[in-house]
Design an enzyme around this catalytic site. Sequence first.
Site, PDB file in Angstrom:
ATOM      1  N   LYS A 111       0.820  -1.214   0.000  1.00  0.00           N
ATOM      2  CA  LYS A 111       0.000   0.000   0.000  1.00  0.00           C
ATOM      3  C   LYS A 111       0.852   1.261   0.000  1.00  0.00           C
ATOM      4  CE  LYS A 111      -4.439  -1.582   1.426  1.00  0.00           C
ATOM      5  NZ  LYS A 111      -5.235  -1.832   2.608  1.00  0.00           N
ATOM      6  N   LYS A 192      -7.372  -9.755  -3.428  1.00  0.00           N
ATOM      7  CA  LYS A 192      -8.368 -10.115  -2.395  1.00  0.00           C
ATOM      8  C   LYS A 192      -9.514  -9.098  -2.359  1.00  0.00           C
ATOM      9  CE  LYS A 192      -6.509  -7.655   1.460  1.00  0.00           C
ATOM     10  NZ  LYS A 192      -5.778  -7.426   2.624  1.00  0.00           N
ATOM     11  N   LYS A 195     -12.292  -3.753   1.619  1.00  0.00           N
ATOM     12  CA  LYS A 195     -13.207  -2.634   1.902  1.00  0.00           C
ATOM     13  C   LYS A 195     -12.878  -1.447   1.014  1.00  0.00           C
ATOM     14  CE  LYS A 195     -13.379  -3.639   6.827  1.00  0.00           C
ATOM     15  NZ  LYS A 195     -12.077  -3.608   7.514  1.00  0.00           N
TER      16      LYS A 195
HETATM   17  P1  TYM Z   1      -9.535  -5.982   8.508  1.00  0.00           P
HETATM   18  O1  TYM Z   1     -10.449  -5.017   9.149  1.00  0.00           O
HETATM   19  O2  TYM Z   1      -8.891  -5.591   7.209  1.00  0.00           O
HETATM   20  O3  TYM Z   1     -10.291  -7.347   8.240  1.00  0.00           O
HETATM   21  C1  TYM Z   1     -11.063  -7.961   9.267  1.00  0.00           C
HETATM   22  C2  TYM Z   1     -10.994  -9.473   9.153  1.00  0.00           C
HETATM   23  O4  TYM Z   1     -11.485  -9.910   7.878  1.00  0.00           O
HETATM   24  C3  TYM Z   1     -10.502 -10.722   7.242  1.00  0.00           C
HETATM   25  N1  TYM Z   1     -10.550 -10.469   5.793  1.00  0.00           N
HETATM   26  C4  TYM Z   1     -10.694 -11.431   4.866  1.00  0.00           C
HETATM   27  N2  TYM Z   1     -10.823 -12.771   4.979  1.00  0.00           N
HETATM   28  C5  TYM Z   1     -10.991 -13.477   3.823  1.00  0.00           C
HETATM   29  N3  TYM Z   1     -10.996 -12.887   2.599  1.00  0.00           N
HETATM   30  C6  TYM Z   1     -10.859 -11.550   2.443  1.00  0.00           C
HETATM   31  N4  TYM Z   1     -10.894 -11.003   1.232  1.00  0.00           N
HETATM   32  C7  TYM Z   1     -10.698 -10.757   3.610  1.00  0.00           C
HETATM   33  N5  TYM Z   1     -10.542  -9.421   3.834  1.00  0.00           N
HETATM   34  C8  TYM Z   1     -10.453  -9.266   5.170  1.00  0.00           C
HETATM   35  C9  TYM Z   1      -9.177 -10.275   7.819  1.00  0.00           C
HETATM   36  O5  TYM Z   1      -8.166 -11.261   7.687  1.00  0.00           O
HETATM   37  C10 TYM Z   1      -9.541 -10.015   9.263  1.00  0.00           C
HETATM   38  O6  TYM Z   1      -9.549 -11.222  10.008  1.00  0.00           O
HETATM   39  N6  TYM Z   1      -5.307  -5.521  11.194  1.00  0.00           N
HETATM   40  C11 TYM Z   1      -6.617  -6.143  11.125  1.00  0.00           C
HETATM   41  C12 TYM Z   1      -7.527  -5.784  12.289  1.00  0.00           C
HETATM   42  C13 TYM Z   1      -6.939  -6.019  13.634  1.00  0.00           C
HETATM   43  C14 TYM Z   1      -6.865  -7.267  14.304  1.00  0.00           C
HETATM   44  C15 TYM Z   1      -6.274  -6.969  15.569  1.00  0.00           C
HETATM   45  C16 TYM Z   1      -7.219  -8.562  13.962  1.00  0.00           C
HETATM   46  C17 TYM Z   1      -6.428  -5.061  14.452  1.00  0.00           C
HETATM   47  N7  TYM Z   1      -6.016  -5.637  15.627  1.00  0.00           N
HETATM   48  C18 TYM Z   1      -6.029  -7.983  16.501  1.00  0.00           C
HETATM   49  C19 TYM Z   1      -6.981  -9.568  14.903  1.00  0.00           C
HETATM   50  C20 TYM Z   1      -6.390  -9.285  16.145  1.00  0.00           C
HETATM   51  C21 TYM Z   1      -7.313  -5.700   9.862  1.00  0.00           C
HETATM   52  O7  TYM Z   1      -6.935  -4.717   9.260  1.00  0.00           O
HETATM   53  O8  TYM Z   1      -8.410  -6.453   9.530  1.00  0.00           O
END
Ligand code: TYM
Length: 329
Positions: A111, A192, A195
């Site tokens: 990114k 992938k 959002k």
């Molecule tokens: P985030 O908000 O981008 O995504 C939330 C969760 O959705 C999963 N995910 C996907 N799984 C399958 N296919 C996809 N295309 C897809 N897009 C998103 C992500 O793997 C995630 O589980 N950094 C993290 C948020 C976070 C977090 C944490 C997670 C902050 N602190 C502590 C676990 C533990 C994030 O940006 O997720």
Amino acid sequence: MTRVFSGIKPSGDLHLGNYLGAIRHFVVDQHVHDSLFCIVDLHALTVPQDPARLREHTVDLAATYLAAGLDPSVCTLFVQSHVPAHAELSWLMECTVGFGELRRMTQFKDKADAADFTSAGFFTYPALMAADILLYRTDRVPVGDDQRQHLELTRDVATRFNGRYGDTFVVPEAAVAGVAARVMDLQHPTVKMSKSAVSPQGTVLLTDPPEVIARKFKRAVTDTGTEVRFDPATKPGVSNLLSILAAITGKDPRELADGYTQYGPLKADTADAVATALAPFQARHAELTADPAQVGAVLEAGAARARELAAGTLARAKAAVGLLAPEGS
Ligand code: TYM
């Protein structure tokens, strides 16, 4: 009892990838483990946000958690910024993680090169994520495949901290599902679903009505040739559809492939399965959106429990590194 923690950023409308890769596993975990699910609003700030939209997305994510089946009588739901210990422990994590380690994170590399402006927070955010997880002495972190590298870093940081300062943190395990852990964009099946998708037609939102879901699947980009085969490397489009259908039906994607000779019926069946799976969620989501007070009460109770749990680990970590406790504490 095993502790589970996971989080989702309130940075946009949630999509099928978030549901299949993360939320549906939270719903199962809540009954088996002591589970905390967080709305990680501080993480959303790593890129500029419209303040009013951020508040809306935060409440909407809480409604999404509840509508998907998370039950506040068995799990803890809360907003990250309601528990100041996250930001505080994050500094200790930033001082434990290496600059080179952060630079190697693929999400940062991908990114940062494309963006006009990259905040320092976007670079250090895996340290905040480590703090989120380690604060609760978490054993297991259900996430999609794209978070695997951040989980490895969290494990390394916890191990390094424990080695330097004595046993303070539990070293957590990532729980990444075998099917649909990386749902791909329907228009660009090598990227992938996300959002911040550049192609709204390639992203199935959890609130999309059935006809929109049907249209998005109908127009999904498939691969050259007509054979229906599960092979993500050479047939990413078809394999993505098979993974989605497999995740919803609980069947094996290779076996499902045997039942199709053409792309059209596979697209139609996948769209139907997704629309049917989302229907009860959408009805409940609409009810909760009309009742923000109910959502607010859940988040208040969740933050109170999270603050209590986090306080002990934070105090232990601060003492371990040699920060002087204030008089009378
Ligand atoms: P985030 O908000 O981008 O995504 C939330 C969760 O959705 C999963 N995910 C996907 N799984 C399958 N296919 C996809 N295309 C897809 N897009 C998103 C992500 O793997 C995630 O589980 N950094 C993290 C948020 C976070 C977090 C944490 C997670 C902050 N602190 C502590 C676990 C533990 C994030 O940006 O997720």
